[in-house]
Design a protein around this motif. Structure first.
Motif, PDB file in Angstrom:
ATOM      1  N   ILE A   9       6.316   0.632   1.321  1.00 52.31           N
ATOM      2  CA  ILE A   9       5.011   0.726   1.979  1.00 52.31           C
ATOM      3  C   ILE A   9       4.202  -0.523   1.651  1.00 52.31           C
ATOM      4  O   ILE A   9       4.646  -1.380   0.872  1.00 52.31           O
ATOM      5  CB  ILE A   9       4.245   2.010   1.573  1.00 52.31           C
ATOM      6  N   ALA A  10       3.023  -0.627   2.218  1.00 50.66           N
ATOM      7  CA  ALA A  10       2.212  -1.847   2.102  1.00 50.66           C
ATOM      8  C   ALA A  10       1.801  -2.159   0.664  1.00 50.66           C
ATOM      9  O   ALA A  10       1.564  -3.321   0.337  1.00 50.66           O
ATOM     10  CB  ALA A  10       0.970  -1.717   2.979  1.00 50.66           C
ATOM     11  N   THR A  11       1.737  -1.168  -0.201  1.00 51.26           N
ATOM     12  CA  THR A  11       1.333  -1.408  -1.586  1.00 51.26           C
ATOM     13  C   THR A  11       2.486  -1.870  -2.452  1.00 51.26           C
ATOM     14  O   THR A  11       2.293  -2.201  -3.615  1.00 51.26           O
ATOM     15  CB  THR A  11       0.733  -0.128  -2.206  1.00 51.26           C
ATOM     16  N   GLY A  12       3.690  -1.865  -1.906  1.00 51.58           N
ATOM     17  CA  GLY A  12       4.863  -2.301  -2.651  1.00 51.58           C
ATOM     18  C   GLY A  12       5.679  -1.149  -3.222  1.00 51.58           C
ATOM     19  O   GLY A  12       6.765  -1.359  -3.758  1.00 51.58           O
ATOM     20  N   GLU A  13       5.174   0.055  -3.146  1.00 50.92           N
ATOM     21  CA  GLU A  13       5.924   1.207  -3.645  1.00 50.92           C
ATOM     22  C   GLU A  13       7.116   1.475  -2.728  1.00 50.92           C
ATOM     23  O   GLU A  13       7.057   1.213  -1.532  1.00 50.92           O
ATOM     24  CB  GLU A  13       5.033   2.448  -3.682  1.00 50.92           C
ATOM     25  N   THR A  14       8.182   2.007  -3.310  1.00 53.51           N
ATOM     26  CA  THR A  14       9.378   2.307  -2.524  1.00 53.51           C
ATOM     27  C   THR A  14       9.857   3.721  -2.827  1.00 53.51           C
ATOM     28  O   THR A  14       9.595   4.263  -3.911  1.00 53.51           O
ATOM     29  CB  THR A  14      10.529   1.338  -2.849  1.00 53.51           C
ATOM     30  N   ARG A  15      10.532   4.296  -1.840  1.00 54.30           N
ATOM     31  CA  ARG A  15      11.219   5.574  -2.002  1.00 54.30           C
ATOM     32  C   ARG A  15      12.586   5.435  -1.369  1.00 54.30           C
ATOM     33  O   ARG A  15      12.734   4.809  -0.319  1.00 54.30           O
ATOM     34  CB  ARG A  15      10.467   6.713  -1.314  1.00 54.30           C
ATOM     35  N   GLN A  16      13.562   6.063  -1.983  1.00 52.73           N
ATOM     36  CA  GLN A  16      14.920   6.006  -1.461  1.00 52.73           C
ATOM     37  C   GLN A  16      15.064   6.948  -0.275  1.00 52.73           C
ATOM     38  O   GLN A  16      14.549   8.061  -0.280  1.00 52.73           O
ATOM     39  CB  GLN A  16      15.916   6.391  -2.547  1.00 52.73           C
ATOM     40  N   ILE A  17      15.771   6.498   0.734  1.00 48.18           N
ATOM     41  CA  ILE A  17      16.064   7.322   1.908  1.00 48.18           C
ATOM     42  C   ILE A  17      17.177   8.280   1.508  1.00 48.18           C
ATOM     43  O   ILE A  17      18.255   7.856   1.085  1.00 48.18           O
ATOM     44  CB  ILE A  17      16.489   6.454   3.104  1.00 48.18           C
ATOM     45  N   ALA A  53       0.337  -0.151   8.811  1.00 46.06           N
ATOM     46  CA  ALA A  53      -0.415   0.267   7.626  1.00 46.06           C
ATOM     47  C   ALA A  53      -0.783  -0.950   6.776  1.00 46.06           C
ATOM     48  O   ALA A  53       0.012  -1.872   6.604  1.00 46.06           O
ATOM     49  CB  ALA A  53       0.402   1.243   6.808  1.00 46.06           C
ATOM     50  N   THR A  54      -2.002  -0.907   6.233  1.00 47.05           N
ATOM     51  CA  THR A  54      -2.445  -1.970   5.323  1.00 47.05           C
ATOM     52  C   THR A  54      -2.512  -1.414   3.905  1.00 47.05           C
ATOM     53  O   THR A  54      -2.656  -0.214   3.694  1.00 47.05           O
ATOM     54  CB  THR A  54      -3.839  -2.493   5.716  1.00 47.05           C
ATOM     55  N   ALA A  55      -2.441  -2.313   2.934  1.00 45.25           N
ATOM     56  CA  ALA A  55      -2.485  -1.892   1.534  1.00 45.25           C
ATOM     57  C   ALA A  55      -3.807  -1.207   1.204  1.00 45.25           C
ATOM     58  O   ALA A  55      -3.830  -0.207   0.471  1.00 45.25           O
ATOM     59  CB  ALA A  55      -2.268  -3.093   0.618  1.00 45.25           C
ATOM     60  N   GLU A  56      -4.900  -1.696   1.760  1.00 47.53           N
ATOM     61  CA  GLU A  56      -6.214  -1.106   1.495  1.00 47.53           C
ATOM     62  C   GLU A  56      -6.276   0.329   2.026  1.00 47.53           C
ATOM     63  O   GLU A  56      -6.789   1.228   1.368  1.00 47.53           O
ATOM     64  CB  GLU A  56      -7.339  -1.932   2.136  1.00 47.53           C
TER      65      GLU A  56
END
Length: 138
Positions: A9-17, A53-56
């Motif tokens: 996502i825009a904040t850099g967080e990741t989730r595995q599919i 999506a934006t980080a803000e």
């Protein structure tokens, strides 16, 4: 296809599919929307993993959700405290009533008159000459 891919996502967080379908399609780990095999971003425009999506926006939404969760937790704790207080009050009231009934029985007093009195603060222990005092017609 069960390759280990992640969605960022825009904040850099990741989730595995984790959910894959025939043909390589997969569900977005953030919103659950179906995406084609070649997708790098979620096709759902409302998803945090969308290219729109934006980080803000994502951080503001995460903060809002965290605040709402904290408020729900606080309301839950307050409701539990209220229920516990109500339970204690009912138990104390039942114990007091049992005490008043025991006293009335010991004195041979009328339980109907006790119940009709202010038995919690000013119990009235009356003895009647007749046992059918409340049921007899005058």
């Amino acid at each position: 296809m069960t390759e280990a891919r992640v969605m960022r996502i825009a904040t850099g967080e990741t989730r595995q599919i984790t959910t894959w379908f025939v043909g390589g399609w997969f569900n977005c780990p953030w919103c659950g929307a179906a995406n084609p095999p070649e997708a790098q971003h979620c096709d759902n425009p409302a998803c945090w993993a969308s290219k729109h999506a934006t980080a803000e926006h994502v951080r503001a939404e995460q903060d809002r959700r965290a605040r709402e969760a904290a408020e729900r937790e606080q309301r839950l704790r307050a409701a539990e405290a209220q229920a516990a207080g109500q339970q204690r009050y009912q138990e104390q009231r039942a114990a007091l009533w049992a005490e008043r009934v025991a006293t009335a029985t010991e004195r041979g007093a009328c339980l109907t008159c006790l119940r009709r009195s202010r038995w919690e603060t000013e119990p009235r222990y009356r003895r009647h000459r007749r046992t059918d005092f409340h049921t007899a017609k005058a």
